[in-house]
Design a protein around this motif. Sequence first.
Motif, short mmCIF file in Angstrom:
data_model
loop_
_atom_site.label_atom_id
_atom_site.label_comp_id
_atom_site.label_asym_id
_atom_site.label_seq_id
_atom_site.Cartn_x
_atom_site.Cartn_y
_atom_site.Cartn_z
N LEU A 1 0.96 -1.23 0.20
CA LEU A 1 -0.02 0.01 -0.03
C LEU A 1 0.78 1.19 0.07
O LEU A 1 1.78 1.15 0.57
CB LEU A 1 -0.91 -0.10 1.01
CG LEU A 1 -1.90 -0.96 1.53
CD1 LEU A 1 -2.63 -0.90 2.63
CD2 LEU A 1 -2.94 -0.57 0.20
N ARG A 2 0.31 2.31 -0.66
CA ARG A 2 0.97 3.57 -0.50
C ARG A 2 0.57 4.47 0.51
O ARG A 2 -0.68 4.52 0.60
CB ARG A 2 0.65 4.22 -1.92
CG ARG A 2 1.25 3.74 -3.07
CD ARG A 2 1.43 4.73 -4.13
NE ARG A 2 2.94 4.57 -5.04
CZ ARG A 2 3.44 5.32 -5.86
NH1 ARG A 2 2.77 6.56 -5.88
NH2 ARG A 2 4.34 5.16 -6.22
N SER A 3 1.59 4.95 1.33
CA SER A 3 0.90 5.75 2.14
C SER A 3 0.69 7.27 1.69
O SER A 3 1.05 7.48 0.55
CB SER A 3 2.13 5.94 3.41
OG SER A 3 3.24 6.74 2.94
N ALA A 4 -0.07 7.84 2.58
CA ALA A 4 -0.09 9.33 2.10
C ALA A 4 1.13 10.13 1.70
O ALA A 4 1.05 11.03 1.00
CB ALA A 4 -0.80 10.15 3.15
N LYS B 1 13.06 10.17 -5.72
CA LYS B 1 12.17 10.90 -4.95
C LYS B 1 12.13 9.91 -3.52
O LYS B 1 11.20 9.28 -3.31
CB LYS B 1 10.62 10.89 -5.17
CG LYS B 1 10.56 12.30 -5.90
CD LYS B 1 10.71 13.54 -5.09
CE LYS B 1 10.65 14.98 -5.76
NZ LYS B 1 10.62 15.85 -4.84
N LEU B 2 13.34 9.83 -3.02
CA LEU B 2 13.35 9.15 -1.72
C LEU B 2 13.25 9.97 -0.59
O LEU B 2 13.44 11.06 -0.35
CB LEU B 2 14.83 8.67 -1.48
CG LEU B 2 15.31 7.49 -2.67
CD1 LEU B 2 16.54 6.98 -2.31
CD2 LEU B 2 14.29 6.52 -2.84
N CYS C 1 9.05 7.56 -3.06
CA CYS C 1 7.76 8.30 -3.50
C CYS C 1 7.83 8.66 -4.98
O CYS C 1 6.79 9.60 -5.30
CB CYS C 1 7.52 9.54 -2.63
SG CYS C 1 7.24 9.17 -0.87
N GLY C 2 8.75 8.19 -5.61
CA GLY C 2 8.65 8.57 -6.98
C GLY C 2 7.85 7.33 -7.94
O GLY C 2 7.42 6.44 -7.19
N ASP C 3 7.93 7.39 -8.96
CA ASP C 3 6.90 6.57 -10.00
C ASP C 3 7.82 5.35 -10.57
O ASP C 3 7.32 4.54 -11.20
CB ASP C 3 6.20 7.24 -11.02
CG ASP C 3 4.80 7.96 -10.51
OD1 ASP C 3 4.31 7.59 -9.59
OD2 ASP C 3 4.43 8.85 -11.01
N THR C 4 8.95 5.51 -10.25
CA THR C 4 9.93 4.51 -11.07
C THR C 4 10.85 3.78 -9.63
O THR C 4 11.36 4.62 -8.75
CB THR C 4 10.79 5.27 -11.98
OG1 THR C 4 11.65 6.21 -11.35
CG2 THR C 4 10.15 5.73 -13.22
N PRO D 1 8.46 1.64 -6.46
CA PRO D 1 7.59 2.83 -6.19
C PRO D 1 6.68 2.59 -4.92
O PRO D 1 6.05 1.49 -5.31
CB PRO D 1 6.65 3.20 -7.74
CG PRO D 1 7.66 2.43 -8.75
CD PRO D 1 8.49 1.15 -8.10
N GLY D 2 6.61 3.55 -4.23
CA GLY D 2 5.94 3.27 -3.15
C GLY D 2 6.46 2.27 -2.01
O GLY D 2 5.84 2.14 -0.89
#
Length: 224
Positions: free
Chosen positions: A2-5, A22-23, A50-53, A86-87
């Motif tokens: 799950l991705r957190s906020a 985006k660490l 927190c990035g997409d890759t 990611p996430g």
Amino acid sequence: MLRSAACVFVTLLTTTALAAPKLVITEIMYDPTSPESDDQQTEWVEIQNCGDTSVDVQGMQITSGSKTKPHDPKQRYVLRSGTIAPGGYFLIGVGPQSAYANLNLPPMQAYCDECHFAWFVNAGDSVAIRDAKGKVIDEVVFSSDSPWPAVRAGSSIQFLAPSGVDPQQANDDGKNWIASGATNSDSFPGHGRGTPGAPPKAGATTQPSHASARAPATRPTARR
Ligand SMILES: [Ca+2]
């Protein structure tokens, strides 16, 4: 997972793959109750992508120190390998792997093998994830004083990302962190409480009153 906020903001704004990784530093255990000695060191830090890759962390550095004190070579570890989806989360133990063997913590993705020095001073310190050249990707300079949460020995601090704010900026502010307690974390007997390698619990929404917690314990002066 799950991705957190913490990740929502960046996900919405990421439009290219050219940005720096985006660490985001999302949890710090700086005052575990585990016995500490010259061969036992059980602090840890959690980082989220927190990035997409996916991010390859090989060569990246984890460091501790403060903005007013240069980072000591004793407080720098170069990550040997690892990828963060990611996430996903990346959990780094400050001590040697053997020190964590009986604590029932989740497996960590790296161990810095530091035995003789606690990296994270209980009264306040810093931790950073840096690229291979030493440039800071994300840094948190934490304190045990308000607005940072006062922790009881064994409580990690967890970042609760406010919506609409870049998490790499928002985690600079102590108001956006909570101390791990009975309602927002898991218990690891002999070590403390936290959510290592996982998001904050769903009920973790506010920072308990700073004044209600006792002063944090201090370490012997020979250690830092
Ligand atoms: Ca966590």
